[in-house]
Design an enzyme around this catalytic site. Sequence first.
Site, PDB file in Angstrom:
ATOM      1  N   GLU B 149       0.816  -1.222   0.000  1.00 50.23           N
ATOM      2  CA  GLU B 149       0.000   0.000   0.000  1.00 50.23           C
ATOM      3  C   GLU B 149       0.840   1.259   0.000  1.00 50.23           C
ATOM      4  O   GLU B 149       0.522   2.218  -0.681  1.00 50.23           O
ATOM      5  CB  GLU B 149      -0.921   0.046   1.235  1.00 50.23           C
ATOM      6  CG  GLU B 149      -2.157  -0.800   1.152  1.00 50.23           C
ATOM      7  CD  GLU B 149      -1.862  -2.249   1.384  1.00 50.23           C
ATOM      8  OE1 GLU B 149      -0.709  -2.546   1.728  1.00 50.23           O
ATOM      9  OE2 GLU B 149      -2.756  -3.071   1.231  1.00 50.23           O
ATOM     10  N   HIS B 218     -10.009  -5.114  10.758  1.00 50.78           N
ATOM     11  CA  HIS B 218     -10.729  -4.916   9.509  1.00 50.78           C
ATOM     12  C   HIS B 218     -11.993  -4.115   9.715  1.00 50.78           C
ATOM     13  O   HIS B 218     -12.884  -4.138   8.877  1.00 50.78           O
ATOM     14  CB  HIS B 218     -11.056  -6.279   8.877  1.00 50.78           C
ATOM     15  CG  HIS B 218      -9.854  -6.993   8.371  1.00 50.78           C
ATOM     16  ND1 HIS B 218      -8.950  -7.606   9.197  1.00 50.78           N
ATOM     17  CD2 HIS B 218      -9.381  -7.168   7.116  1.00 50.78           C
ATOM     18  CE1 HIS B 218      -7.970  -8.130   8.481  1.00 50.78           C
ATOM     19  NE2 HIS B 218      -8.217  -7.882   7.213  1.00 50.78           N
TER      20      HIS B 218
END
Lengths: 408, 415
Positions: B149, B218
């Site tokens: 990322e 998450h």
Amino acid sequence: MAQQLCHRTRSLLRLSAIVSSSSASSSLIPLSDSIIPRQQQQRAGFAADALTVDVPVPFKAHKCDAPSLSVETSAQELLSFFKTMFTMRRMEIAADSLYKSKFIRGFCHLYDGQEAVCVGMEASLNQKDCIITAYRDHCIHLGRGGTLLEVFSELMGRKDGCSLGKGGSMHMYNKKGGFFGGNGIVGAQTPLGAGLAFAQKYLKVDGVTLTMYGDGAANQGQLFEAMNIAALWSLPVIFVCENNHYGMGTAEWRSAKSPEYYKRGDYVPGMKVDGMDCLAVKQAVKYAKEYTLKNGPFVLEFDTYRYHGHSMSDPGSTYRTRDEISGVRQERDPIERIRKLLLSLEIASVSDLKTLEKEAKSEVDEALAKAKESPQPDTSELFSHIWVKGYGAEAYGADRKEVVVKLP
Amino acid sequence: MAMAWQALAATAVTTGNVVPLAASSSSRFPRLQLVTPILSHELGRCRLATRSSATSYFGTAPQNRGTTNVTTNAVATKEAFTSSATTTGGHELLLFEALREGLEEELDRDPTVCVIGEDVGHYGGSYKVTKGFVEKFGDWRLLDTPICENSFTGMAIGAAMTGLRPVIEGMNMGFLLLAYNQIANNCGMLHYTSGGQFTIPVVIRGPGGVGRQLGAEHSQRLESYFQSVPGLQMVACSTPYNAKGLMKAAIRSENPVILFEHVLLYNLKEKIPDEEYTCCLEEAELVRPGEDITILTYSRMRYHVTQAAKTLVNKGYDPEIIDIRSLKPFDMYTIGQSVKKTHRVLIVEECMRTGGIGASLRAAIMENFFHDLDAPIGCLSSQDVPTPYSGPLEELTVVQPPQIVAAVEQLCSRE
């Protein structure tokens, strides 16, 4: 520790001794013995005739063939190398005294000693190529078409600065010249550079991106991530490691298990070059550019040295000896090397060079004086350039009732 | 250039539903708006909510890439607990399909738009937002990245500096924490530190929020982490209508925009207009007009609020519900007009309590509209805990409708 420092100093001096020794082995040809001028030079007048110079220190290649040690150049080019590097050196020294007299605040990272990297690179690049680097960016900004006035004004935070005084020493940019900064966070520019190369490939621009970083940044994870993607997608990016052997106060051998930075790309080919030799840098970048445009990324490691500390707050002598610094300055200084070359090739006389030096000095002094007169930015600049106008973006003042600035 | 603007403005009046408002003195062009006809008496209020002028749309060069018939500001008006839609025509789709439609239209329209992220290409996107795109647009515009990322966000920012318009997809918003340095330092600040030389027209999008027992790592809500980065714009979509509109507006904007989607809202179904439209990025949406209390919310909490509102209406309250949509900057104009009317505010958000969007919004309202308030500003946010896996515990971390009802009752009972 002291032992290791001495080892480092010894190896640096040994390298420089090889360069200047007249009794070197046949594989390392001293400068003065290796020049093959194509034409005889006139003592008076600066001819632009081409000539070939052999660089003494061989290239170390990783998964590629090293280019030839004979570099094609010209008298004009050598003189411009001298003048440009001298101007850069004067600029950095001037910045040193500006910092000490508190005109420049914050952080100021000086590039003196490393000028050959910047100037040699520019000799093999053009406007279609992009450069992005870290915070030691004053000279690279200059090399990409910036002016001395822009650099000095930006350093002092004035209106005439290249970033309008809002960037400072570490954030110099020149969009027209293809210079993308100027980044404060170590290593964060490497993915940006891969992105620039991606854009070049996407827009089918026939150019490469040189993503510069130091030996300290070479241990950043994002560098390896960027190399991976660049190799996967064959992006035209050259990863340039300016190895000045110290990541701030930490020597190379203390921070990297493998200080062979040109091999760190693993599947990406690389080359190690003497970064104090303008011509070697030029040859290496030329080779790398040709390679990269066809095959994808390449890693270049320039063995260079900085005379100042990491920044103006660092004396630079707590982690290395003064002998080491003066040793490198005597044996490997890039400007002196070009001076000796010019004199031995009889392209210029001592007084010619003195004239060039005087010109450079006066240019720097003039720009400095002008920059000191440049005004501070307006207060409204605080809120400008935060957002670009589009789809109703407006910047409000603290009370949020009135629109303070309509974005440009 | 002025002639082109007027021509474009003229052609934007396409359907019978478009009602041109009187041109304000500050704008040369009539403000165009898409409203449902039954609400002509609401036009006054709707005008208050429409601040984006046609000039800001037509003003910047990239907008002149040959678009016609785009209404810049389509405002949701009172329609029992659903957002706006045309009454004639239109097509029904799910929220992720609306995002896909918006993205596809922009990819078609502008060749510099590309999508970069994990599994966006051949896999079709982990939430199917980019399904079918790589076959249509090719590998070079739908870039499947390795799992990095930090560097692919950095790459997209570098590409944006040259003029490309990448859309960065974080598979889950929480993964973008790995790219925080690139987003905060490079994305947000390059326009400023370069003295305006570079713009960074990226869109960073991805699903976030508390889902169905996805676990702590998450279920991140990143709105609060990014809100103080100067130079970033943040929007949160909540319906298929505004999802498509905000996606298109975000791609066209020259600023870096973070578009917050929610994992649980991808399958919402709604009818959206057939014609091309965008939503204003910094405008709030009026979901339900009312008189008693202003409830400010965004993303998934909008649905908890509308559910609570049903109970509240039965109990005799008349809440005004505003979906703030623009998390940075806040639409203080719409919010202010509402506060001046109702004098009571309740903020319902999914962010953490500490340092969340609600905290900033509370401060902003207090600062500007203190004298219009009859009661302290209420704020219901998620608990300051990592989201537990266990179902009942997870439900306790986010705000539920009964809590909203109780809070409204408490705020409205203060005299």
